[in-house]
Scaffold this active site. Structure first.
Site, PDB file in Angstrom:
ATOM      1  CD  GLU A  26      -2.737   1.279   2.674  1.00 26.17           C
ATOM      2  OE1 GLU A  26      -3.726   1.972   2.574  1.00 26.17           O
ATOM      3  OE2 GLU A  26      -2.237   0.310   3.679  1.00 26.17           O
ATOM      4  CE  LYS A  40      -7.332   1.741   3.957  1.00 24.54           C
ATOM      5  NZ  LYS A  40      -6.374   2.346   4.446  1.00 24.54           N
ATOM      6  CB  CYS A  74      -4.218  -1.418   4.895  1.00 20.37           C
ATOM      7  SG  CYS A  74      -3.435  -1.420   6.159  1.00 20.37           S
TER       8      CYS A  74
END
Length: 261
Positions: A42, A111, A146
């Site tokens: 990431e 995200k 994540c």
């Protein structure tokens, strides 16, 4: 499919230095005869320099996309290009990019879940579209980023769309390393899919990162795992027949009763 995961440290706020490092590691580690797909972590171009992202984030058709396209073509490998900060009129997005071996962008994902503990919502805009599967070499795959790992609904949605493998680029902190490992195995077991993560190592702004990138099979067995603090390159092969066999032996998708949930 043969997977190569980059578990690396990141130079904060210096995309050019990070691209040079990726080029060096590709030259040292990647062979099209031994690798089908490379996975990056990431925010690997900038790290979590959130207050400065307005200066560091790239526009949608940015230099890093061209860089990854050229690497994919040169080495003849697919690239799950981790995620990078992308600036649009509506905000800055933490965007994952998937590029096939011909150099074509096959999928992008912003995200969805921003981390309140890191004040991400102060600097980043959340994704606006539902997760979708993409295909490489005829294999259905999904990607989350994540903190998304803590929200099992989106992994289940990808599994229901037919995903056989899930990728997780991350900058997960060492303070919650136990959660990182257990949640990956849980997502693999409950969705009967491979889970492949690329987490960074090193430290930034007082945060030590967990490393421990993992490749987990549909039974929850860990096929490869990185250490806590070292730059490492993990490899494993994905056997898609294994996904079919596990789903046949324990037919959870046929047993679901979603109208009662």
């Amino acid at each position: 499919m043969r997977i190569l995961v980059f578990q690396i440290d990141i130079v904060p706020g210096d995309p050019e230095a990070n691209r040079k490092n990726i080029s060096k590691w590709f030259k040292e580690q990647v062979s099209s005869e031994e690798t089908d797909l490379v996975v990056l972590p990431e925010m690997w171009t900038t790290a979590y320099t959130l207050p400065d992202l307005h200066n560091q984030a790239e526009p949608p058709n940015h230099e890093t996309i061209d860089f990854l396209k050229k690497l994919a073509q040169e080495y003849g490998v697919h690239i799950v290009g981790g995620s990078i900060a992308v600036k649009e009129e509506s905000g800055i997005y933490n965007r994952a990019i998937v590029i096939d071996k011909k150099g074509s962008v096959v999928y992008e994902y912003d995200k969805l879940h921003l981390v309140p503990m890191l004040k991400e919502p102060d600097y980043l805009a959340p994704g606006r579209e539902k997760v979708k599967v993409f295909e490489l070499d005829g294999i259905k795959m999904g990607i989350v980023i994540c903190f998304d790992l803590r929200f099992p609904e989106i992994m289940r949605e990808l599994a229901l769309q037919g995903a056989q493998a899930l990728f997780i680029p991350a900058e997960w902190p060492d303070a919650r390393a136990g959660h990182w490992e257990v949640l990956q195995q849980a997502r693999a077991i409950e969705n009967q899919m491979y889970v492949i993560s690329s987490n960074r190592v090193g430290a930034y702004d007082g945060v030590e990162f967990a490393g421990r990138s993992m490749i987990t099979d549909p039974w929850g067995n860990v096929l490869a795992k990185g250490s806590q603090g070292e730059t490492e390159f993990l490899t494993a092969s994905l056997d898609l027949e294994n996904v079919k066999n596990v789903r046949k032996q324990v037919p959870i998708f046929d047993s679901r009763v979603p109208h009662l949930y």
